[in-house]
Design an enzyme around this catalytic site. Structure first.
Site, PDB file in Angstrom:
ATOM      1  N   ASP A  37       0.862  -1.186   0.000  1.00 37.82           N
ATOM      2  CA  ASP A  37       0.000   0.000   0.000  1.00 37.82           C
ATOM      3  C   ASP A  37       0.896   1.233   0.000  1.00 37.82           C
ATOM      4  O   ASP A  37       1.218   1.781   1.050  1.00 37.82           O
ATOM      5  CB  ASP A  37      -0.917  -0.036   1.220  1.00 37.82           C
ATOM      6  CG  ASP A  37      -1.930   1.103   1.236  1.00 37.82           C
ATOM      7  OD1 ASP A  37      -1.869   1.976   0.343  1.00 37.82           O
ATOM      8  OD2 ASP A  37      -2.785   1.123   2.143  1.00 37.82           O
ATOM      9  N   HIS A  38       1.299   1.664  -1.202  1.00 40.35           N
ATOM     10  CA  HIS A  38       2.281   2.742  -1.356  1.00 40.35           C
ATOM     11  C   HIS A  38       1.700   3.942  -2.074  1.00 40.35           C
ATOM     12  O   HIS A  38       0.738   3.819  -2.838  1.00 40.35           O
ATOM     13  CB  HIS A  38       3.494   2.231  -2.149  1.00 40.35           C
ATOM     14  CG  HIS A  38       4.562   1.618  -1.305  1.00 40.35           C
ATOM     15  ND1 HIS A  38       5.868   2.053  -1.333  1.00 40.35           N
ATOM     16  CD2 HIS A  38       4.521   0.618  -0.406  1.00 40.35           C
ATOM     17  CE1 HIS A  38       6.586   1.337  -0.492  1.00 40.35           C
ATOM     18  NE2 HIS A  38       5.784   0.456   0.092  1.00 40.35           N
ATOM     19  N   GLY A 106       4.365   2.652   9.241  1.00 44.55           N
ATOM     20  CA  GLY A 106       4.522   3.463   8.045  1.00 44.55           C
ATOM     21  C   GLY A 106       5.946   3.794   7.671  1.00 44.55           C
ATOM     22  O   GLY A 106       6.894   3.586   8.431  1.00 44.55           O
ATOM     23  N   GLU A 107       6.069   4.319   6.438  1.00 42.83           N
ATOM     24  CA  GLU A 107       7.348   4.828   5.928  1.00 42.83           C
ATOM     25  C   GLU A 107       7.171   6.274   5.475  1.00 42.83           C
ATOM     26  O   GLU A 107       6.156   6.624   4.866  1.00 42.83           O
ATOM     27  CB  GLU A 107       7.854   3.991   4.740  1.00 42.83           C
ATOM     28  CG  GLU A 107       8.186   2.557   5.070  1.00 42.83           C
ATOM     29  CD  GLU A 107       7.082   1.605   4.593  1.00 42.83           C
ATOM     30  OE1 GLU A 107       6.140   2.066   3.908  1.00 42.83           O
ATOM     31  OE2 GLU A 107       7.176   0.407   4.918  1.00 42.83           O
ATOM     32  N   ASN A 110       5.929   7.206   1.870  1.00 43.94           N
ATOM     33  CA  ASN A 110       4.523   7.250   1.473  1.00 43.94           C
ATOM     34  C   ASN A 110       3.701   8.256   2.264  1.00 43.94           C
ATOM     35  O   ASN A 110       2.747   8.826   1.744  1.00 43.94           O
ATOM     36  CB  ASN A 110       3.906   5.857   1.658  1.00 43.94           C
ATOM     37  CG  ASN A 110       4.653   4.809   0.886  1.00 43.94           C
ATOM     38  OD1 ASN A 110       4.773   4.893  -0.321  1.00 43.94           O
ATOM     39  ND2 ASN A 110       5.187   3.819   1.590  1.00 43.94           N
ATOM     40  N   SER A 173       9.487  -5.178  13.837  1.00 47.73           N
ATOM     41  CA  SER A 173      10.923  -5.131  13.508  1.00 47.73           C
ATOM     42  C   SER A 173      11.783  -5.085  14.759  1.00 47.73           C
ATOM     43  O   SER A 173      12.999  -5.174  14.673  1.00 47.73           O
ATOM     44  CB  SER A 173      11.229  -3.911  12.639  1.00 47.73           C
ATOM     45  OG  SER A 173      10.905  -2.718  13.314  1.00 47.73           O
ATOM     46  N   GLY A 174      11.170  -4.924  15.941  1.00 47.57           N
ATOM     47  CA  GLY A 174      11.913  -4.830  17.185  1.00 47.57           C
ATOM     48  C   GLY A 174      11.001  -5.072  18.370  1.00 47.57           C
ATOM     49  O   GLY A 174       9.808  -5.379  18.220  1.00 47.57           O
ATOM     50  N   THR A 191       9.448  -9.048   7.693  1.00 41.04           N
ATOM     51  CA  THR A 191      10.161  -9.237   6.419  1.00 41.04           C
ATOM     52  C   THR A 191      11.571  -9.769   6.633  1.00 41.04           C
ATOM     53  O   THR A 191      12.385  -9.721   5.715  1.00 41.04           O
ATOM     54  CB  THR A 191      10.228  -7.916   5.635  1.00 41.04           C
ATOM     55  OG1 THR A 191      10.861  -6.906   6.435  1.00 41.04           O
ATOM     56  CG2 THR A 191       8.834  -7.444   5.237  1.00 41.04           C
ATOM     57  N   LYS A 194      13.711 -13.760  11.454  1.00 44.31           N
ATOM     58  CA  LYS A 194      14.321 -13.697  12.775  1.00 44.31           C
ATOM     59  C   LYS A 194      13.411 -14.346  13.804  1.00 44.31           C
ATOM     60  O   LYS A 194      12.316 -13.831  14.102  1.00 44.31           O
ATOM     61  CB  LYS A 194      14.604 -12.249  13.163  1.00 44.31           C
ATOM     62  CG  LYS A 194      15.670 -11.573  12.302  1.00 44.31           C
ATOM     63  CD  LYS A 194      15.925 -10.157  12.788  1.00 44.31           C
ATOM     64  CE  LYS A 194      17.049  -9.486  12.013  1.00 44.31           C
ATOM     65  NZ  LYS A 194      17.300  -8.098  12.492  1.00 44.31           N
ATOM     66  N   LYS A 242      14.976   0.396   9.641  1.00 48.89           N
ATOM     67  CA  LYS A 242      15.333   1.671  10.270  1.00 48.89           C
ATOM     68  C   LYS A 242      15.723   2.718   9.241  1.00 48.89           C
ATOM     69  O   LYS A 242      15.505   3.918   9.454  1.00 48.89           O
ATOM     70  CB  LYS A 242      16.464   1.455  11.275  1.00 48.89           C
ATOM     71  CG  LYS A 242      16.035   0.711  12.532  1.00 48.89           C
ATOM     72  CD  LYS A 242      17.148   0.610  13.550  1.00 48.89           C
ATOM     73  CE  LYS A 242      16.687  -0.095  14.812  1.00 48.89           C
ATOM     74  NZ  LYS A 242      17.759  -0.199  15.827  1.00 48.89           N
TER      75      LYS A 242
END
Length: 323
Positions: A37-38, A106-107, A110, A173-174, A191, A194, A242
């Site tokens: 979703d970008h 989010g990023e 976007n 992610s953490g 993604t 781990k 990150k």
């Protein structure tokens, strides 16, 4: 049995093509599908970014079996959480119960388009937690009023609700995001293969819930062509969340990856047509404990050939190896 999924990557194909691809993925026997979703592609060479929710609605009508899922939607900047709840409920109805709502913090790539700056990751996690609270409240029916730290909701109600609301997944992610997912999500999304992410998810309440991974692959009968395509369109992938969450524009990713070589990409992404290379890349996800693994075939124009090869060669090889 680990389930194998197909990724509709909106950054590399137009809307009609994406729907055609997921229809073929269903025919080929993929177990589920996910959709990015970008607003922007990662790199200009990818060249696309249609509105994912329109694509999902069309896909729901064009397919009959394959589950659909956002991987992932950010419910805090471009979209208000009350609107995300409405979209997700509608998708669950259109797909007759085949939709899952994958969410993440989010990023910048976007979300910067609506202005307001890009806050720290701690604030983004606060916003995500509050957004999930709002979405779940709306899924229960009735009117919702909310006065929060980051969001207000004024007498909202979803008038078209499915009998079963869409399951909610949260990308991790953490430790902080694993805590959120364990407490608030019905499934976890990652993604990277781990096991410590899944362990943290379990510690915070996620034990027994599905865990969905994703990795890029690049099929082509000519391995050099596959490597060239992967380098051109996907060399950003190895930068890690990150970095990837902070950069604001495809040109930023161009600069950040200018020294990544084709050999670097080939070392991290299976390229070519040897199914054993793909099995080797997928196996760490299964061994880490992922129950579902979505593959991303790199290159929009390569999807038909990849899907044919997947049906005949890749999916049987993966199922034999991961049974």
């Amino acid at each position: 049995m680990v389930q194998i999924g197909y990724t509709m990557m909106t950054e590399q194909a137009g809307p009609r093509e994406l729907v055609d691809h997921v229809v073929r993925a269903e025919e080929a026997g993929f177990d589920f599908s996910v959709t990015s979703d970008h607003y922007f592609p990662w790199l200009r060479t990818q060249g696309h970014s249609p509105y994912a929710w329109s694509v999902l609605g069309a896909a729901a009508q064009a397919t009959r079996r394959i589950p659909l899922m956002t991987y992932v939607t950010c419910p805090t900047f471009r979209y208000h959480p009350a609107v995300v709840a409405q979209k997700a409920a509608t998708m669950q109805l259109l797909s007759e119960g085949r939709f899952r709502l994958g969410l993440g913090s989010g990023e910048n790539l976007n979300e910067h388009v609506v202005g307001g700056g890009w806050p720290s990751v701690d604030v983004r996690h606060e916003m995500l937690e509050e957004a999930v609270e709002i979405i779940r409240a709306l899924f229960k029916g009735g009117h919702v009023n909310h006065r929060g730290t980051h969001f207000d909701v004024e007498s909202a109600r979803l008038w078209d609700l499915p009998d079963q609301p869409p399951p909610i997944g949260i990308a991790v992610s953490g430790e902080r995001s694993c805590s959120l997912a364990g407490r608030l999500a019905d499934l976890v999304i990652a993604t990277e293969p781990k096991s410590d992410l899944l362990d943290a998810f379990d510690r915070h309440g996620g034990a027994g819930k599905p865990r969905v991974g994703q990795l890029p692959v690049c099929y082509d009968p000519d391995r050099d062509t596959a490597i060239k395509r992967a380098h051109s369109q996907f060399r950003w992938f190895g930068s890690g969340w990150k970095v990837n969450s902070e950069l604001p524009h495809p040109d930023s990713f161009e600069g950040a990856t200018q020294f990544v070589t084709p050999d670097d990409v080939a070392d991290s992404i299976p390229c070519g047509d040897d199914p054993e290379d793909f099995v080797k890349a997928v196996r760490p996800y299964a061994e880490a404990g992922f129950t579902e693994i979505a593959l991303v075939q790199i290159g929009g124009e390569s999807q038909p050939a990849y899907l044919d090869w997947s049906e005949k060669t890749l999916l049987p090889a993966l199922r034999d190896a991961l049974a």
